[in-house]
Design a protein around this motif. Structure first.
Motif, PDB file in Angstrom:
ATOM      1  N   THR A  55       0.853  -1.194   0.000  1.00  0.00           N
ATOM      2  CA  THR A  55       0.000   0.000   0.000  1.00  0.00           C
ATOM      3  C   THR A  55       0.878   1.229   0.000  1.00  0.00           C
ATOM      4  OG1 THR A  55      -1.713   1.239   1.172  1.00  0.00           O
ATOM      5  CG2 THR A  55      -0.168   0.007   2.528  1.00  0.00           C
ATOM      6  N   ARG A  56       0.407   2.284  -0.671  1.00  0.00           N
ATOM      7  CA  ARG A  56       1.135   3.562  -0.680  1.00  0.00           C
ATOM      8  C   ARG A  56       0.547   4.537   0.336  1.00  0.00           C
ATOM      9  NH1 ARG A  56       3.363   0.495  -2.573  1.00  0.00           N
ATOM     10  NH2 ARG A  56       4.323   0.149  -4.614  1.00  0.00           N
ATOM     11  N   GLU A  57      -0.678   4.269   0.780  1.00  0.00           N
ATOM     12  CA  GLU A  57      -1.379   5.207   1.667  1.00  0.00           C
ATOM     13  C   GLU A  57      -1.934   4.488   2.885  1.00  0.00           C
ATOM     14  OE1 GLU A  57      -3.564   8.438  -0.841  1.00  0.00           O
ATOM     15  OE2 GLU A  57      -3.947   6.505  -1.782  1.00  0.00           O
ATOM     16  N   GLY A  59      -2.529   5.506   5.709  1.00  0.00           N
ATOM     17  CA  GLY A  59      -3.408   6.325   6.527  1.00  0.00           C
ATOM     18  C   GLY A  59      -4.770   6.567   5.909  1.00  0.00           C
ATOM     19  N   ARG A  60      -4.973   6.112   4.662  1.00  0.00           N
ATOM     20  CA  ARG A  60      -6.237   6.368   3.988  1.00  0.00           C
ATOM     21  C   ARG A  60      -7.354   5.513   4.579  1.00  0.00           C
ATOM     22  NH1 ARG A  60      -8.286   3.752  -0.339  1.00  0.00           N
ATOM     23  NH2 ARG A  60      -6.259   2.800  -0.816  1.00  0.00           N
ATOM     24  N   ALA A  61      -8.524   6.115   4.728  1.00  0.00           N
ATOM     25  CA  ALA A  61      -9.671   5.385   5.287  1.00  0.00           C
ATOM     26  C   ALA A  61     -10.022   4.194   4.416  1.00  0.00           C
ATOM     27  CB  ALA A  61     -10.878   6.328   5.396  1.00  0.00           C
ATOM     28  N   VAL A  63      -8.274   1.541   3.777  1.00  0.00           N
ATOM     29  CA  VAL A  63      -7.179   0.876   3.060  1.00  0.00           C
ATOM     30  C   VAL A  63      -6.950  -0.552   3.552  1.00  0.00           C
ATOM     31  CG1 VAL A  63      -5.307   1.649   4.582  1.00  0.00           C
ATOM     32  CG2 VAL A  63      -4.846   1.229   2.159  1.00  0.00           C
ATOM     33  N   PRO A  86       4.016   5.064   8.309  1.00  0.00           N
ATOM     34  CA  PRO A  86       3.049   6.132   8.539  1.00  0.00           C
ATOM     35  C   PRO A  86       3.134   6.605   9.979  1.00  0.00           C
ATOM     36  CG  PRO A  86       1.988   4.035   8.826  1.00  0.00           C
ATOM     37  CD  PRO A  86       3.454   3.745   8.570  1.00  0.00           C
ATOM     38  N   GLY A  90      -1.336   4.364  11.860  1.00  0.00           N
ATOM     39  CA  GLY A  90      -1.494   3.598  10.631  1.00  0.00           C
ATOM     40  C   GLY A  90      -1.076   2.156  10.829  1.00  0.00           C
ATOM     41  N   ARG A 212     -13.627  18.614   3.349  1.00  0.00           N
ATOM     42  CA  ARG A 212     -12.280  18.108   3.645  1.00  0.00           C
ATOM     43  C   ARG A 212     -12.131  17.659   5.093  1.00  0.00           C
ATOM     44  NH1 ARG A 212      -9.862  22.300   2.254  1.00  0.00           N
ATOM     45  NH2 ARG A 212      -9.217  23.184   4.237  1.00  0.00           N
TER      46      ARG A 212
END
Length: 242
Positions: A55-57, A59-61, A63, A86, A90, A212
């Motif tokens: 995964t690159r993210e 922290g993304r919801a 994921v 992260p 994370g 946001r």
């Protein structure tokens, strides 16, 4: 010791390169893929011993939702997440989803291999320092991003929160006034106060800030509470359909 595994990453080139390196070290790679979706289904259907999930993210919801799916359907599969380091939360959320390990994506192949073996053995495959930080964060959570929404909502009255929702829905001053049963001049004043309190210069900026920070979702219930109930004896006025 050979491990039966799958390598999944959003970037096929990276997945195939890692899979090739692990094959050369004697491991059996069932698949190396870059699914935009369906990662969980792929693992569930092949049932490897270990799944390396890039995964690159982190922290993304959402994921780590594939991890939850895999552990629910195939609890015997050990999932090791590969990604950047992260915030500790994370890493904590990866483990909370059911991951058996978290390895930096720039780790040497020997480190990835050690993590695979530890995960298959039922051990936590993560650097001790990262693990300690992650669980400290999990047990003592710091302020979350949506705290900003709570702070901003705290400076708005219930009427102003309703105005913000209507502004975000694209209603102009006339429609806001009609929907709230107030004069256009009053609606205009409410809008100006909302912009001032949020520290923005336009309705578009207010809508973007609300989306946001999650403020729009928080302000929605406030809007409903602000509409007087007909039985209260106070005329509610026409409500503009959402």
């Amino acid at each position: 010791m050979s491990v039966r595994l799958m390598v999944l990453d959003d970037h096929r080139l990276l997945a195939e390169a890692l899979a090739s390196a692990l094959k050369q070290r004697g491991h059996r790679v069932l698949a190396a893929a870059a699914p935009a979706a369906g990662a969980a289904e792929l693992v569930i259907s092949r049932a490897p011993e270990v799944c390396l999930l890039g995964t690159r993210e982190p922290g993304r919801a959402g994921v780590f939702e594939p991890v939850r799916r895999i552990k629910k359907e195939r609890p015997q599969v050990a999932v090791v997440v590969l990604g950047p380091v992260p915030a500790p939360r994370g890493i904590a959320e990866a483990f909370a989803a059911g991951a058996s390990g978290y390895v930096r994506s720039d780790e040497r192949i020997e480190g990835v291999e050690r993590a695979m073996l530890k995960a298959r053995a039922g051990e936590a495959a993560v650097a001790p320092a990262l693990l300690e930080e992650a669980f400290c964060e999990l047990l003592n959570p710091a302020a979350r991003p949506d705290d900003e929404a709570a702070r901003l909502l705290g400076v708005l009255t219930s009427r102003e929160a309703e105005v913000l929702v209507r502004v975000a829905e694209g209603e102009d001053t006339r429609v806001i006034a009609a929907g709230m049963g107030i004069a256009p001049s009053t609606a205009r004043t409410h809008v100006q106060r909302v912009l001032m309190k949020l520290g923005v210069g336009s309705r578009l900026e207010a809508a973007a800030l609300a989306a946001r920070t999650g403020l729009l979702e928080r302000a929605g219930p406030a809007r409903l509470e602000a509409v007087p109930h007909p039985e209260a004896g106070t005329p509610a006025g026409p409500v503009h359909p959402r």
